[in-house]
Design an enzyme around this catalytic site. Structure first.
Site, PDB file in Angstrom:
ATOM      1  N   TYR A 182       0.831  -1.202   0.000  1.00 57.52           N
ATOM      2  CA  TYR A 182       0.000   0.000   0.000  1.00 57.52           C
ATOM      3  C   TYR A 182       0.868   1.256   0.000  1.00 57.52           C
ATOM      4  CZ  TYR A 182      -4.105  -2.879   1.157  1.00 57.52           C
ATOM      5  OH  TYR A 182      -5.124  -3.791   1.145  1.00 57.52           O
ATOM      6  N   ILE A 209     -14.509  -5.901   4.058  1.00 59.71           N
ATOM      7  CA  ILE A 209     -15.565  -5.455   3.148  1.00 59.71           C
ATOM      8  C   ILE A 209     -16.669  -6.499   3.076  1.00 59.71           C
ATOM      9  CG2 ILE A 209     -16.116  -4.765   0.785  1.00 59.71           C
ATOM     10  CD1 ILE A 209     -13.183  -3.922   0.464  1.00 59.71           C
TER      11      ILE A 209
END
EC number: 1.3.1.122
Length: 396
Positions: A182, A209
């Site tokens: 990231y 998620i």
């Protein structure tokens, strides 16, 4: 689809106050490139952007994914492009002609055996896309990069060894001194946007998620539905494959539609430009409560937490392929293999660790007031998995 736009709150006033921005948006159609369109959030974006009541909409949409277009998104009004974004030549050939793109939504990743390899592979994929698009899209305005909560922990592979920040996790925390793809992606993004004057960016960091995608490597809801269906088929108790901290502690999640809404907000609202944002539903839950919801949806006996158990779905499900094949055949389900719909490594990662909670204050302070009820969110995505005929739809 029921939308809960930020428009209901402070952000609407902010955007209404900027009349020149709104007029400009009305004069020029917004054109989205969704990279990772068959993923959890990519799928939500593809459903949401073409709607007439979507801010900036209806958008024209290009959707990019490595595999051929799946049957479950054939009705989405977009131009689907099968493209391996790790292949520089293929990306240049297929994406650089899309000169009308105004906004990029980048929501894909790949997994390698080490974090060093993750950094190299994922960095190359993002750079390939930006190299193809930025010089060739004169009206490109904004790039949304989706990363995740692993931004705040040392490694996707061995984060318990390398440590993490204390909670609640906030966007201003310094980077940890370790490899993290990231970080690589953010560095590439911030460098690439310098190539075009006025090009802005946003980074979005969801936790777990809840969404729909048979192709996602992190499809938790779909994976748990498959586990429950197998328990039903075998007449087994729905045992909880996780730790005490996950069962009885507080967890949170991020609805895929909510993440998509936040990204669209950031793409259009000038107050959200050049910022990183956490994204979660805004409430808390305990897995012991959602476990009962899951059991009820599949007509199985709900198990309790078992002290001392070491139940991991990667182990339990490794020989269940024939059971799944039988479920598919007997119920006329979409033709899938167990290894495609059951992401056991990911469910083990989530349920065998205590949730690292984040803060949504920054997002709210900048004008995004979206939220979800996590129990209702869980039910919604279970129903979606059933509606697409991936698991049996009725149980008693």
């Amino acid at each position: 689809m029921s939308l809960s736009w930020w428009r209901a709150g402070a952000a609407k006033k902010r955007m209404d106050d900027d009349e020149s921005l709104l007029v400009k948006q009305q004069q020029q159609q917004c054109v989205a490139l969704i990279v990772g369109v068959t993923g959890l959030v990519g799928n939500s974006l593809a459903e949401m952007l073409p709607l007439p009541d979507t801010p900036g909409g209806p958008w024209k949409v290009y959707g990019v994914a490595r595999r051929a277009r799946p049957s479950w998104n054939e009705d989405q009004p977009m131009t689907y492009i099968s493209c391996d974004v790790s292949n520089t030549g293929e990306v240049e050939a297929k994406l650089s002609p899309l000169s009308d793109v105004t906004h990029i939504f980048y929501a894909t990743w790949t997994s390698r055996s080490t974090e060093e390899e993750n950094c190299e592979a994922n960095g190359k994929m993002l750079k390939n896309v930006l190299d193809a698009m930025i010089p060739n899209c004169p009206n490109l305005k904004h790039i949304c990069l989706q990363t995740g909560r692993f931004h705040y922990v040392a490694s996707v592979v061995d984060w318990k060894i390398n440590g993490s920040h204390d909670t609640p996790l906030t966007e201003d925390l310094p980077r940890l001194k370790t490899n993290n793809f990231y970080y690589t992606q953010e560095d590439i993004l911030l460098e690439e946007v310098k190539r075009k004057e006025g090009l802005t960016w946003s980074v979005h960091r969801p936790g777990t998620i809840f969404g729909f995608s048979p192709y996602s490597m992190m499809n938790l809801v779909g994976t748990l539905c498959v586990y429950a269906a197998i328990c039903k088929q075998e007449g087994a108790v729905l045992r909880f494959p996780g730790c005490k901290g996950a069962w009885d502690g507080h967890s949170d999640c991020a609805d895929a539609d909510l993440i998509a809404e936040q990204q669209i907000w950031a793409a259009l609202d000038p107050h959200a430009k050049n910022q990183a944002f956490n994204v979660s539903n805004g409430d808390l839950f305990k897995w012991k409560h959602l476990w009962k919801v899951l059991a009820d949806q599949f007509g199985v006996e709900c198990g309790d937490y078992e002290e001392g158990q070491q139940l991991r779905l990667q182990d339990v499900m490794k020989d269940k392929g024939p059971v799944w094949d039988k479920i598919v055949a007997e119920n006329g389900l979409s033709n899938t293999k167990l290894e495609d719909v059951g992401k056991w490594w990911f469910s083990d990662t989530i349920l065998w660790n205590e949730c690292r909670l984040d803060s949504m204050n920054k997002s709210k302070e900048h004008g995004f007031l979206g939220f979800r009820n996590s129990k209702n969110c869980f039910l919604y995505w279970i129903h979606k998995v059933k509606a697409y005929n991936l698991v049996p739809s009725t149980y008693t």
